[in-house]
Design an enzyme around this catalytic site. Structure first.
Site, mmCIF file in Angstrom:
data_model
loop_
_atom_site.group_PDB
_atom_site.id
_atom_site.type_symbol
_atom_site.label_atom_id
_atom_site.label_comp_id
_atom_site.label_asym_id
_atom_site.label_seq_id
_atom_site.Cartn_x
_atom_site.Cartn_y
_atom_site.Cartn_z
ATOM 1 N N ASP A 188 110.902 54.208 1.237
ATOM 2 C CA ASP A 188 111.995 55.281 1.381
ATOM 3 C C ASP A 188 112.260 56.066 0.082
ATOM 4 O O ASP A 188 113.126 55.787 -0.675
ATOM 5 C CB ASP A 188 113.401 54.691 1.634
ATOM 6 C CG ASP A 188 113.263 54.433 3.474
ATOM 7 O OD1 ASP A 188 111.911 54.680 4.032
ATOM 8 O OD2 ASP A 188 114.008 53.414 3.563
ATOM 9 N N ASP A 222 108.398 48.962 10.607
ATOM 10 C CA ASP A 222 109.305 49.223 9.396
ATOM 11 C C ASP A 222 110.130 47.947 9.149
ATOM 12 O O ASP A 222 109.907 47.134 10.032
ATOM 13 C CB ASP A 222 110.188 50.574 9.859
ATOM 14 C CG ASP A 222 110.803 50.924 8.641
ATOM 15 O OD1 ASP A 222 110.712 50.559 7.334
ATOM 16 O OD2 ASP A 222 111.421 51.984 8.813
#
Ligand SMILES: *[C@@H]1O[C@H](CO)[C@@H](O)[C@H](O)[C@H]1NC(C)=O
Length: 969
Positions: free
Chosen positions: A643, A567
């Site tokens: 996200d 990430d």
């Protein structure tokens, strides 16, 4: 193993085939907080000085002239010099004909002060060339013919332009609008008034610059010889300088509180491409926008700059986590691709001569014969590097996919488990929590392959470690999961906590493997662990070091069923400009972060995937998910859309976002099921599972602040629907796996826009709410709250589509209104296809891989069908290294279904057999006879339903590896 653990491959209840009619639960509006991106954190084109400079150049006559006398025709390329008529700066154009209908154009300075960055490691090899020859010439132009393909290239000298033709039709023009703009490197001109305002830092840069050109150390040392005379010619430099615009931001740039020192001055490049006959363009992900690209004139261009955008907004061209600088142009007659190989910040402007015209206006033009040919113009602008562009000339979309795949590689073949369902959240608290969630799936008869751990699992966000109180025995936890044939994915991010007690930090610091600031010290930024440094993944030594960290010895507590998630690899730097790294940070080889920004995440992904391969001695296939990506990232694993938010609009946008990625090679795409931010109500969560079940990467994930949402926490009715969605996913795994094999073989996308398959059907060109899986399944998810029905477009003509639940047959083309309940979404199988399925849903894909196959044969109006099935062990490279695989072809015609080998190189021992054949759209036969090699004919028992025209053949009992045929008589 304690008695609590049931036998590993429990059979879950069969798929329910009945449609449960449910009363929709309207659970009220989602919490009324409006969350939105803070746009002012990110630059507009106006705020990015090079974009502003590039864009201020208006279409017109190009100041560039090709010097035809300078043409050199070599075996691999033609080179010609381009002179700027005003500044007299000379560029070199290198033109290559490539095999497979491609052309490559590179433009660089003839005498650069400093070599410019050329993106390495993205191309899988030097593309094979098809030599060009001169087939015509006059005073102002030259005609070139490629040794392969029916293409000609006309090079016009003044103003400079290139035209690519096939026969008499013009496919594409380069610099037809005169927007070639190449900011050559120069000495800084310092007017007296500016001198006083120069900061000490930039003065130092200037001095350093001058010294470096006098043979002292240069940051780019080792990357090519320095041109010797470039700086020597003072008079020439002066004339050039006066002709050049010294605009604000050219030598130093501020954004908010961040300053970019720009030691090398303005270096941007830009070029335009005209596409006559083209009205529809796609690609250049990642943007949270429609599949079909919009015209950007008068607004913001599409931006490609990998960024961690907090709570991103939809329907705009802002940059997101990843960048693939590939654009596809489509018309009913032809497809083309443009691959702009540049890893710096890039903006793309799209304009069209038909934009804004109403359909009526266009029709009028057509009737009066007065309409111009539709044309789309595309303009690329990058902050540094060279112009390196591949023109992929099709002619079909699938040709473009193959062409692009031949340059950058295909989707890595995922391990089978990774096509199953993934359960994630930030965070599963501790080992007990993980094992309870794991048990929850068994207790509720829900299949699941993987449980995920986010950043809290590590000891103080020191990746490669475990929190000693919450995860004291990770190996034991991994063994428990292994006993259930499940996996764990743990996060490993590329920001490293600055902590002298942390081995990773100590070694990277001591070995000098971190990204450096302008002054040569280790770059430090703020991220999850607090102060963090960033490994320089552009350095092969760094990547090798990182890969080695995944060995079972180095990564303590790891085990073969532990996989990895990268990430924050844009990279995300909380206190950096636009939440990322300073552009003047220094990388391996003396390159600036400016040059390599968009490829940083690609390298993190690459090194991690290499690590997982190496830890098994090269036997096992890796699984690595990455948030940032670039062209070629498909070779390393999966990506997701970052996200997102628990809202219906975010559910909808997952379709065009993943379709856009599929078009440019990244088939293994998904969106966080349920939405990362905020809490989905049960209806939205159910709809998201139904959508995710038909998207390539299927993972539920949620923010730390959200409520728990494992499926069994929902009311029973919703749980049942989620179980059904998971069941559909798992039963189709043989089809998914085969589609991924095909993507791996030839670059064809797994999840496809309809227009790819129906290139002449104009209605399909801007469809964003449905998609195809391979060429067999059409999925129309439900993405509206309280929906009672959906409008489905079934393309044709000459096609029939079968509802996979009711077997109801529909003719294409038509727009069909279909009533829906909460319990299902419309999915159709195209007549003419054969889809393999596993009909027993078990705990995980690993439990199902030896199960028998059922073939769903949907007949075309001509009574034909075909399909493929790929099988191997599901997790090693043996399919490649030892040819241990099966590729079977099934085809139905003249009332006979034949199973044959589609790739004689493969051989694979497997217990898998064919347990049933369902033929859809067929009359009742008198007898059904099975023929296998070396056995006598046998009759098969069958059932026929006259209402649905479905024939079910029971227990052919043949091995999936054998040749056989079934005759309906
Ligand atoms: C090249 O283009 C021609 C004509 O458009 C086409 O027939 C041929 O199949 C293409 N070749 C490849 C390898 O794509």
């Amino acid at each position: 193993m304690s008695g609590r653990w049931p036998p590993p491959c429990l059979l879950y209840p069969q798929l329910r085939r009945s449609r449960m009619v449910l009363v929709l639960a309207y659970l009220g509006v989602v919490l009324g907080i409006t969350l939105a991106v803070d746009r002012s954190n990110f630059k507009t084109c106006e705020e990015s000085s090079f974009c502003k400079r590039q864009r201020s150049l208006r279409p017109g006559l190009s100041p560039y002239r090709a010097l035809l006398d300078s043409v050199q025709l070599g075996p691999d390329a033609l080179t010609v010099q381009l002179i700027h008529e005003v500044t007299k700066v000379v560029l070199v154009l290198e033109l290559q004909g490539l095999q497979k209908n491609m052309t490559r154009i590179r433009i660089d300075e003839l005498q650069p002060l400093r070599p410019r960055y050329r993106v390495p490691d993205v191309l899988v090899a030097d593309p094979p060339t098809a030599p060009l020859s001169v087939s015509g010439r006059d005073d102002n132009s030259m005609e070139l013919t490629a040794a392969e393909g029916p293409y000609k290239i006309i090079l016009t000298a003044r103003p400079f332009r290139l035209d690519l033709l096939e026969g008499r039709s013009l496919l594409l023009s380069v610099n037809a609008r005169g927007l070639l703009e190449f900011e050559h490197q120069r000495l800084r001109r310092v007017p007296f008034s500016d001198k006083v305002s120069l900061t000490l830092g930039s003065m130092w840069d200037k001095i350093k610059n001058i010294f470096s050109r006098q043979g002292a150390t240069d940051p780019a040392e080792g990357n090519g010889a320095q041109p010797e005379d470039a700086a020597g010619d003072g008079d020439k430099a002066k004339t050039q300088d006066t002709a050049e615009r010294e605009e604000p931001g050219a030598w130093e740039e501020m954004f908010k509180t961040h300053s970019d020192s720009k030691p090398y001055g303005p270096t941007s490049v830009g070029l335009d491409f005209s596409l006559p006959g083209m009205e529809h363009v796609y690609g250049i992900p990642e943007h949270a926008d429609s599949l079909r690209l919009k015209v950007t004139e008068g607004g913001e261009p599409y931006r490609l700059y990998n960024l961690d955008v907090f709570q991103y907004e939809l329907d705009n061209p802002m940059a997101l986590y990843g960048s693939v600088p590939v654009l596809l142009a489509h018309s009913p007659h032809r497809d083309l691709g443009i691959f702009w190989l540049n890893a710096a910040e890039t903006w793309v402007d799209i304009s069209s001569n038909t934009a804004g015209k109403t359909l009526f206006g266009k029709m009028l033009d057509y009737l009066q014969g007065s309409g111009e040919t539709p044309q789309t113009d595309v303009r690329w602008m990058s902050e540094s590097g060279i112009i390196d562009v591949f023109l992929l000339l099709g002619p079909s979309a699938f040709d473009v996919f193959r062409q692009y795949a031949s340059l950058t590689g295909t989707q890595a073949l995922p391990p089978l488990f990774s096509l199953g369902y993934h359960q994630s959240r930030w965070n599963y608290r501790d080992e007990a929590d993980v094992l309870e969630v794991d048990q929850g799936f068994d207790d509720h008869s829900l299949p699941c392959d993987v449980i995920w751990l986010d950043i809290e699992h590590a000891d103080g966000k020191r990746y490669f470690t475990w929190d000693p109180s919450r995860f004291p025995q990770p190996r034991r936890m991994l063994e428990r999961l292994a006993s259930k044939r499940r996996k764990l994915v743990a996060i490993v991010d590329p920001h490293i906590k600055v902590d002298s007690g942390y081995r990773v930090h100590e070694e990277l610091r001591n070995q000098g493997l971190y990204v450096k600031t302008r002054d040569g010290s280790d770059y430090e930024g703020w991220c999850w662990p607090g102060s963090a440094s960033y490994p320089d993944f552009t350095n092969p030594t760094m990547r090798a070091w990182w890969a080695d960290m995944f060995s079972f010895d180095n990564y303590e507590g790891s085990a073969p069923n532990l996989y990895v998630w990268n990430d924050m690899n844009e990279p995300s730097v909380f206190n950096g400009p636009e939440v990322t790294m300073l552009k003047d940070a220094q990388h391996y080889g003396g390159w600036e972060h400016r040059d390599i920004h968009n490829i940083y995440g690609f390298y993190v992904h690459m090194a991690t995937a290499d690590g997982l391969i190496q830890r098994s001695g090269g036997i096992e296939r890796p699984f690595v998910l990455s948030r940032a990506f670039f062209a070629g990232s498909q070779r390393f694993g999966a990506v997701w859309t970052g996200d997102n938010t628990a809202g219906w609009d975010h559910l909808k946008i997952s379709i065009p976002m993943c379709l856009s990625l599929g078009l440019v090679g990244l088939s293994f795409c998904g969106a966080d099921v349920g939405g990362f931010f905020k809490n989905p109500d049960p209806e939205l969560l159910v709809r998201w599972y139904q959508m995710g079940a038909y998207q390539p990467f299927f993972r539920a994930h949620a923010h730390l602040d959200t409520g728990r949402r494992e499926p069994w926490l929902l009311p029973a009715q919703h749980q049942d629907i989620i179980r059904e969605a998971l069941g559909h996913r798992y039963s189709l795994l043989p089809y998914w796996y085969t589609l991924f094999y095909q993507a791996h073989r030839d670059g064809s996308p797994v999840m496809r826009p309809l227009w790819v398959q129906y290139p002449q059907d104009v209605t399909t060109f801007s469809i964003d709410d449905q998609f195809l899986l391979g060429d067999a399944l059409l999925v129309h998810p439900v993405s509206d709250a309280g929906a009672h029905g959906v409008q489905v477009y079934l393309p044709g003509p000459g096609e029939v589509w079968y509802d996979i639940q009711s077997y109801q047959k529909h003719q294409g083309p038509q727009t069909l209104y279909l009533p829906v309940t909460l319990s299902s979404i419309p999915v159709f199988q195209r007549g003419g296809t054969i889809v393999p399925r596993w009909m027993r849903v078990r705990r995980s894909s690993d439990c199902m891989k030896d199960d028998p196959i059922t073939l769903f044969v949907a007949l075309s109006p001509q009574g034909m069908a075909q399909g493929e099935l790929f099988l191997d062990d599901g997790h090693t490279f043996n399919y490649q290294t030892r040819q241990e695989f099966l590729l079977r072809r099934f085809s139905f015609s003249s009332n006979t279904l034949v199973s044959s080998c589609a790739d004689p190189r493969g051989h694979f021992e497997t217990p898998v057999w064919i347990e049933r054949v369902v033929i859809i759209g067929v009359g009742k036969p008198a007898t059904v006879v099975l023929q296998t090699q070396g056995s006598p004919e046998s009759r098969l028992s069958f059932q026929h339903d006259p209402e649905t025209s479905v024939l079910v053949l029971r227990k052919p009992g043949v091995s999936v590896a054998s040749d056989w045929s079934i005759h309906l008589q």
